[in-house]
Write a protein that holds these residues in place. Structure first.
Motif: not given
Lengths: 116, 337
Positions: B1-21
């Motif tokens: 996994m590259n840095l960008i993916e990790v960053y995106v994951q960090e941001v969306t981790r706690w967001l509701p499923k609906k908006k996450k993707d």
């Protein structure tokens, strides 16, 4: 003192930002293109503020959005909705009126200072 | 996994499923937009630094409150805690002392306030305070969540919003008309004490003798069955006392309505206790005999004194307290202005 001024300016800018964003979305823009567009107009904006703001405006039905997958990577475009246009016009008028009033008030002070 | 993916994951981790993707996809595409065509790791760092702390970004996306109790309920929460924690502490002190006393009397042991006893009291008081704190806080957190009106107007005692009438109330309440917290707490503690006293009278109330085994009860004062036959109305009276305490806590000053409530409560309570007192088998026979032995009078006379003496005292003091409550309620609001 600089810190204080900075926090005042942030506060002043916050409300204006929505207006700036709405004004540039008559033509569809994706996130980063909007950042660049605003920058060329001399309106600096933190990206971490802009992207969530776009989503909030979309949720409030001021903006419509669509995904464009024809280019090398998918992009989400935002555009002013009909409702958004109406709200924007009303806000714009209010802003002009209020700013003019404040401008006159602040300008008056300049004149007074000059007369001394 | 590259840095960008990790960053995106960090941001969306706690967001509701609906908006996450959706957010993840948009954010990723945006980050690539920010990078030049032939980017290296340094460019990625710069871009991510510009977007800033992923938690901050996530908060802006989620738009949810990041606090448990906001300014709307903060003051009210605090003032209820200020009231309930000392009460919980005092309440625990009394219950544990009562239970200890009960055990000691039952086992005929000597009553001594040992260090371990005090430790128990302290631990109990802390436990109760923490329980009260958690309980109140959870209730307030739920209220904050379900409160649909996002008006940011703080709630006051009685869960109402502010209006100028509140000021009138504050500045025009004569000192005597207002009800101090200590009075409310003392009242509640007294409720607990007499409630326990009533339901466990055969174990507490009676004649004690200091013998070799320490304090020992020679005879209880009352026949517990006679006392307990009145439990529904006694429970009602206990409930009314608690209701009155809450009423006082909310209003914090005497009013005619409150005085009327107090009067009805007092009359019913005095009447009830006079009825209880005049039950023929209320007093334990042995208790009466013992006392009559001390004063050298017939048991029936002792009983008569006790019944009518107590009844008279209750009626007189009850009457005085009703009079006082109405006097406080009718004090002129404007007299202090």
């Amino acid at each position: 003192m600089e810190l204080l001024i900075h926090s005042f300016l942030t506060e002043l800018k916050r409300g204006n930002l929505t207006l700036a964003v709405l004004s540039q979305l008559r033509t569809p823009q994706y996130g980063y293109s909007l950042v660049q567009l605003l920058e060329t107009l001399g309106i600096g904006i933190e990206q971490s503020t802009l992207y969530p703001l776009l989503r909030r405006l979309e949720k409030q039905e001021l903006l419509n959005s669509f995904w464009d997958t024809s280019e090398k990577r998918p992009r989400k475009y935002y555009e002013l909705s009909e409702h958004g246009e109406k709200v924007f016009q009303q806000l714009r008028e209010e802003w002009m009126k209020n700013t003019k009033r404040l401008f006159d008030v602040l300008n008056e002070e300049d004149k007074e200072n000059e007369s001394y | 996994m590259n840095l960008i993916e990790v960053y995106v994951q960090e941001v969306t981790r706690w967001l509701p499923k609906k908006k996450k993707d959706d957010i993840a996809l948009e954010l990723e595409s945006t980050i690539y937009d920010m990078l030049p065509d032939d980017y290296d790791e340094k460019d990625v760092h710069l871009a991510l630094e510009e977007l800033g702390d992923p938690k901050v970004l996530a908060n802006k996306y989620s738009e949810k409150q990041t606090y448990l109790i906001g300014p709307k309920y903060y003051d009210l929460h605090l003032s209820i805690l200020k009231w309930i924690i000392p009460f919980a502490a005092i309440y625990s002190l009394i219950t544990i002392l009562g239970v200890n006393l009960l055990n000691l009397i039952n086992q005929g042991e000597r009553f001594d306030v040992s260090l371990s006893n005090m430790e128990d009291v302290l631990i109990n008081a802390i436990t109760w305070s923490i329980t009260a704190y958690v309980f109140v806080t959870v209730i307030f957190a739920i209220m904050e969540q379900v409160d649909g009106k996002n008006d940011d107007l703080p709630k006051w005692m009685g869960f109402t919003s502010w209006n100028p009438k509140k000021l009138e109330k504050e500045c025009s309440v004569p000192k005597k008309k207002s009800i101090p917290l200590s009075e409310i707490n003392a009242g509640l503690i007294w409720t607990v004490v007499w409630g326990v006293g009533y339901f466990y009278a055969d174990r507490f109330l009676g004649i004690y003798e200091n013998g070799q085994d320490g304090l020992r009860m020679v005879t209880p004062a009352f026949n517990q069955e006679v006392l307990l036959s009145f439990w529904p109305i006694v429970l009602l009276l206990l409930g009314a006392e608690i209701a009155l305490a809450i009423y006082k806590l909310v209003k914090r000053k005497w009013s005619t309505n409150m005085a009327a409530f107090f009067m009805i409560y007092k009359i019913v309570s005095v009447a009830t206790f006079i009825v209880i007192l005049t039950q023929p088998k209320l007093f334990a026979a042995e208790f009466l005999t013992l006392i009559s032995g001390w004063f050298d009078v017939a048991p029936s006379i002792v009983k008569g004194y006790m019944v009518w003496g107590t009844s008279t005292l209750m009626v007189v003091f009850g009457g005085i307290s009703i009079y006082e409550s109405f006097k406080k309620a009718n004090m002129n609001n404007r007299s202090m202005l």
